[in-house]
Write a protein that holds these residues in place. Sequence first.
Motif, PDB file in Angstrom:
ATOM      1  N   SER A  81     -13.010  34.273 -14.187  1.00  0.00           N
ATOM      2  CA  SER A  81     -12.552  33.897 -15.529  1.00  0.00           C
ATOM      3  C   SER A  81     -13.012  32.507 -15.943  1.00  0.00           C
ATOM      4  CB  SER A  81     -11.025  33.988 -15.612  1.00  0.00           C
ATOM      5  OG  SER A  81     -10.416  33.083 -14.698  1.00  0.00           O
ATOM      6  N   SER A  82     -13.131  31.591 -14.977  1.00  0.00           N
ATOM      7  CA  SER A  82     -13.514  30.220 -15.315  1.00  0.00           C
ATOM      8  C   SER A  82     -15.017  30.002 -15.286  1.00  0.00           C
ATOM      9  CB  SER A  82     -12.858  29.238 -14.345  1.00  0.00           C
ATOM     10  OG  SER A  82     -13.381  29.409 -13.030  1.00  0.00           O
ATOM     11  N   ASN A  83     -15.733  30.908 -14.606  1.00  0.00           N
ATOM     12  CA  ASN A  83     -17.186  30.769 -14.460  1.00  0.00           C
ATOM     13  C   ASN A  83     -17.558  29.438 -13.809  1.00  0.00           C
ATOM     14  OD1 ASN A  83     -19.746  31.915 -14.697  1.00  0.00           O
ATOM     15  ND2 ASN A  83     -20.172  30.849 -16.615  1.00  0.00           N
ATOM     16  N   SER A  84     -16.683  28.966 -12.915  1.00  0.00           N
ATOM     17  CA  SER A  84     -16.933  27.709 -12.205  1.00  0.00           C
ATOM     18  C   SER A  84     -16.206  27.770 -10.867  1.00  0.00           C
ATOM     19  CB  SER A  84     -16.451  26.515 -13.027  1.00  0.00           C
ATOM     20  OG  SER A  84     -15.060  26.600 -13.253  1.00  0.00           O
ATOM     21  N   PRO A  85     -16.568  26.907  -9.912  1.00  0.00           N
ATOM     22  CA  PRO A  85     -15.916  26.947  -8.593  1.00  0.00           C
ATOM     23  C   PRO A  85     -14.416  26.701  -8.682  1.00  0.00           C
ATOM     24  CG  PRO A  85     -17.927  25.639  -8.513  1.00  0.00           C
ATOM     25  CD  PRO A  85     -17.670  25.925  -9.959  1.00  0.00           C
ATOM     26  N   VAL A  86     -13.690  27.372  -7.828  1.00  0.00           N
ATOM     27  CA  VAL A  86     -12.243  27.215  -7.753  1.00  0.00           C
ATOM     28  C   VAL A  86     -11.932  26.041  -6.828  1.00  0.00           C
ATOM     29  CG1 VAL A  86     -10.074  28.327  -7.072  1.00  0.00           C
ATOM     30  CG2 VAL A  86     -11.898  29.682  -8.156  1.00  0.00           C
ATOM     31  N   ARG A  87     -11.022  25.201  -7.235  1.00  0.00           N
ATOM     32  CA  ARG A  87     -10.606  24.055  -6.440  1.00  0.00           C
ATOM     33  C   ARG A  87      -9.204  24.311  -5.879  1.00  0.00           C
ATOM     34  NH1 ARG A  87     -12.289  19.272 -10.754  1.00  0.00           N
ATOM     35  NH2 ARG A  87     -14.554  19.504 -10.527  1.00  0.00           N
ATOM     36  N   TYR A  88      -8.953  24.181  -4.577  1.00  0.00           N
ATOM     37  CA  TYR A  88      -9.850  23.718  -3.517  1.00  0.00           C
ATOM     38  C   TYR A  88      -9.697  24.656  -2.332  1.00  0.00           C
ATOM     39  CZ  TYR A  88     -10.230  19.379  -6.172  1.00  0.00           C
ATOM     40  OH  TYR A  88     -10.459  18.463  -7.153  1.00  0.00           O
ATOM     41  N   GLY A  89     -10.687  24.618  -1.416  1.00  0.00           N
ATOM     42  CA  GLY A  89     -10.619  25.426  -0.218  1.00  0.00           C
ATOM     43  C   GLY A  89     -10.776  24.592   1.036  1.00  0.00           C
ATOM     44  N   GLN A  90     -10.260  25.108   2.133  1.00  0.00           N
ATOM     45  CA  GLN A  90     -10.547  24.611   3.476  1.00  0.00           C
ATOM     46  C   GLN A  90     -10.892  25.812   4.336  1.00  0.00           C
ATOM     47  OE1 GLN A  90      -7.314  21.997   4.675  1.00  0.00           O
ATOM     48  NE2 GLN A  90      -7.857  20.448   3.151  1.00  0.00           N
ATOM     49  N   CYS A  91     -11.133  25.587   5.624  1.00  0.00           N
ATOM     50  CA  CYS A  91     -11.798  26.606   6.439  1.00  0.00           C
ATOM     51  C   CYS A  91     -11.145  27.972   6.376  1.00  0.00           C
ATOM     52  CB  CYS A  91     -11.931  26.132   7.883  1.00  0.00           C
ATOM     53  SG  CYS A  91     -10.353  25.843   8.735  1.00  0.00           S
ATOM     54  N   TRP A  92      -9.805  28.046   6.474  1.00  0.00           N
ATOM     55  CA  TRP A  92      -9.166  29.366   6.488  1.00  0.00           C
ATOM     56  C   TRP A  92      -9.265  30.059   5.125  1.00  0.00           C
ATOM     57  CZ3 TRP A  92      -6.494  24.826   6.137  1.00  0.00           C
ATOM     58  CH2 TRP A  92      -5.595  24.684   5.083  1.00  0.00           C
ATOM     59  N   GLY A 114      -7.679  13.105   0.478  1.00  0.00           N
ATOM     60  CA  GLY A 114      -7.385  12.555  -0.836  1.00  0.00           C
ATOM     61  C   GLY A 114      -6.518  13.467  -1.684  1.00  0.00           C
ATOM     62  N   SER A 115      -6.529  13.205  -2.985  1.00  0.00           N
ATOM     63  CA  SER A 115      -5.686  13.935  -3.925  1.00  0.00           C
ATOM     64  C   SER A 115      -6.309  15.289  -4.288  1.00  0.00           C
ATOM     65  CB  SER A 115      -5.506  13.106  -5.200  1.00  0.00           C
ATOM     66  OG  SER A 115      -4.886  13.867  -6.206  1.00  0.00           O
ATOM     67  N   TYR A 116      -5.451  16.267  -4.489  1.00  0.00           N
ATOM     68  CA  TYR A 116      -5.904  17.596  -4.924  1.00  0.00           C
ATOM     69  C   TYR A 116      -5.588  17.830  -6.398  1.00  0.00           C
ATOM     70  CZ  TYR A 116      -6.427  18.339   0.057  1.00  0.00           C
ATOM     71  OH  TYR A 116      -6.819  18.233   1.368  1.00  0.00           O
ATOM     72  N   LYS A 117      -5.384  16.734  -7.118  1.00  0.00           N
ATOM     73  CA  LYS A 117      -5.124  16.819  -8.547  1.00  0.00           C
ATOM     74  C   LYS A 117      -6.308  17.480  -9.248  1.00  0.00           C
ATOM     75  CE  LYS A 117      -3.684  13.980 -12.483  1.00  0.00           C
ATOM     76  NZ  LYS A 117      -3.399  12.600 -12.973  1.00  0.00           N
ATOM     77  N   GLY A 118      -6.014  18.335 -10.197  1.00  0.00           N
ATOM     78  CA  GLY A 118      -7.070  19.072 -10.888  1.00  0.00           C
ATOM     79  C   GLY A 118      -7.425  20.377 -10.209  1.00  0.00           C
ATOM     80  N   GLY A 119      -6.680  20.730  -9.163  1.00  0.00           N
ATOM     81  CA  GLY A 119      -6.926  21.982  -8.458  1.00  0.00           C
ATOM     82  C   GLY A 119      -5.686  22.398  -7.690  1.00  0.00           C
ATOM     83  N   VAL A 120      -5.863  23.339  -6.804  1.00  0.00           N
ATOM     84  CA  VAL A 120      -4.773  23.859  -5.969  1.00  0.00           C
ATOM     85  C   VAL A 120      -4.976  23.343  -4.550  1.00  0.00           C
ATOM     86  CG1 VAL A 120      -3.698  25.948  -5.034  1.00  0.00           C
ATOM     87  CG2 VAL A 120      -4.538  25.927  -7.399  1.00  0.00           C
ATOM     88  N   LYS A 121      -3.927  22.792  -3.965  1.00  0.00           N
ATOM     89  CA  LYS A 121      -3.996  22.351  -2.583  1.00  0.00           C
ATOM     90  C   LYS A 121      -4.277  23.565  -1.695  1.00  0.00           C
ATOM     91  CE  LYS A 121      -1.536  19.367   0.665  1.00  0.00           C
ATOM     92  NZ  LYS A 121      -0.287  18.623   0.939  1.00  0.00           N
ATOM     93  N   PRO A 122      -5.211  23.449  -0.753  1.00  0.00           N
ATOM     94  CA  PRO A 122      -5.595  24.628   0.043  1.00  0.00           C
ATOM     95  C   PRO A 122      -4.426  25.339   0.715  1.00  0.00           C
ATOM     96  CG  PRO A 122      -7.171  22.861   0.397  1.00  0.00           C
ATOM     97  CD  PRO A 122      -6.076  22.287  -0.442  1.00  0.00           C
TER      98      PRO A 122
END
Length: 709
Positions: free
Chosen positions: A277-288, A254-262
């Motif tokens: 700095s954000s005190n929240s999960p970073v978007r987005y990750g994949q296995c590597w 799907g879309s990676y809007k609102g985050g960084v494409k892995p």
Amino acid sequence: MDCTQQTTYTRGTANGQCRLKFVNFEASENHASHETEGLSQKHLVVRRGKPFKVTIRFGSCSWNPHTESLVLEVLLGNLSERFPVQFPGERYNPHSWSAKIYPDNGGRRSFTVYICSPVQSSVALYQLLVHIETKQSRISYTVGAFVLLCNPWLKNDPVYMPLDVHIQEYIKSDYGVVYMGTPLNISRRPWSFGQYESGVLEACLTLLEVSPQHQRDKDRDYIRRADPVYLSRVICAMVNCNDDLGILEGKWQGSYKGGVKPTEWSGSADILHRWVSSNSPVRYGQCWVFASVLCTVMRVLGIPSRVVTVFNAAHDGDGSLRIEEYYSSTGEKLNLSKDSIWNFHVWAECWMRRPDLGPEFDGWQVVDPTPQEKSAGVFCCGPSPVSGVQGHCLRARYDTSFVYASVDADVVRLIVRDGLVVGRTVDTEGVGQLIYTKSIGSDAPENLTGTYKRKRSKYICVMSQHEAHRDGRSRVFSAPPALSSLRGTSPDLEVSLSIDGVPTVGKNISMCVTVKNQSGSPRFLMEHLNAQQKDFSSNPEQSFWETHKEVCIQPGEVLTLHHAIAPSEYESFLAGDDIVNLAVVIKDLRTEERFLATQEFSISSPQITIEIEGGDSIEMKKEHTVQLSFINTFTKTLTGAVLTVKGSGLLQGKHEARLVLLQPGEKIEKTVTIVASSAGTKVLMATFSHSNSPGVVSRSFRKVSVVAA
């Protein structure tokens, strides 16, 4: 680093008692001695089991060791340990904190104290107190904080690594390579682990502090942090955010809007800084991304680690050690299986002893932070001993059976038509076909396949449509037969599928189907060849190309069928690094036997040229010019061309060059100025895209070595 003393409390009468003036943590000397240079600009960072030096200086009066005792205390949450300062000649106790004092040139007013922690101390940020005690009184000073890490240089440490060249690669190096793609076309992506960038060590310590284990019972967590097995499980779970306040949120479709494409990440430091700095999960990750960030954290904490790629990695959700794949009678792969095979999957290996399992399981351990299945109720995997995977010790904790399936599961491929199984093959070699990590001192891959797998034989079975109707197990959703019942003699017809050369964007994709007739009679066959785009971690999408052909093959003949997919037939579906699932089904028109052969490959992309003024080694805090260019090697004009460059620790944000039209043979260029704020290895990443393509057409990297001015 000077630490000004603070009087915290006094008991009794302190008249005439010696007072502390200052304590110097001798950060520069200690960091060099403890191999921790560059890890922190805020704290003294030392390794457990090795003495570190502090200088203490008293005020106007001299310290009298006959009437006044000097006692040190380390604090860790509610835990503390007091230990007297001893004079030279007494040995350090490897099982408790200890300290020795040596007079400086300043007589009894200035002293050097060497403090040594136990070999298996907890990894944490400690507070150091100094107490000056007499029979009547005590003056206490909080003199500062220091960070204690694992010590792979020390033989008694559970993470001890005997060869220094291995320590340099798996602890000190801040640069790695991630291998991606398919076994037929392996690509590599540089990664900056970034452990020497400002704030990274502190982010790793914060990660431990916000873990569920620490929040539930701080003292118990502090005590257990001495064990690298425990640490690896905590960190593994915290790299993903599925159960906690972890670093990364995963997304595969799907879309990676609102985050960084892995695919846009090239280093761990940027991710860790954003998380803090954000005190929240970073978007987005994949296995590597998950594995590389975990590798950063483990190296920071002093646990040797490396990133490992498994090509054709199985995800065995039901623990059967078997993966089922379904194909239509015309070669289209169907999305019917709960299990899957990833073209590549990336995890980390961490080096440690395993006293909980026995010495035969010491060494490299698989630690996989990509959230796939739960382990003891939490999304983490490992540490699973690689030796246990190779030895089929599936009960060895943690998660060894899951890791074993990832590298050595059998693949049962079923051809289905009208809800019936009309053909079947079993492949015992495809899963875990190659397992790579970066070589020591080189970007070339080191093949680890033999450390995970023992050689097994491959067998193939087929079933005719007539047999499918007879077989009570032929329904698609029924349980497959036991593997032993699938063994049999080789069929009279052998079918194989191969790719010619390395498929590249803008050129024909050439392939070859080979059919060998080992029977004594001619055979009339129907060939169905099908191509589908797929993501590396999921099933293919709808077919974008197919062909069908009737052929006749004589007894003993080897028939070679050549095919090609022109750029005009795939360019609206595929871009650089995309993966294609290719399958051929050969049907015997008389017996209705069907034979399946499959192949998956990735598409290479044209290169972006990256030239750095003065070469790849640059000076810290000095401007250097980088020239980037991309030449349109396609035969058509590209619209909306965009050349982008970014680099954590070198550039702020991303920089772009745009052209409305890029003619064939024309060049798009971009010049940027880079400045490195810290020493180490950084990565520049450039991408090229255009509006005719569904995604990024080309992606190139350049490793940059930054040296202190």
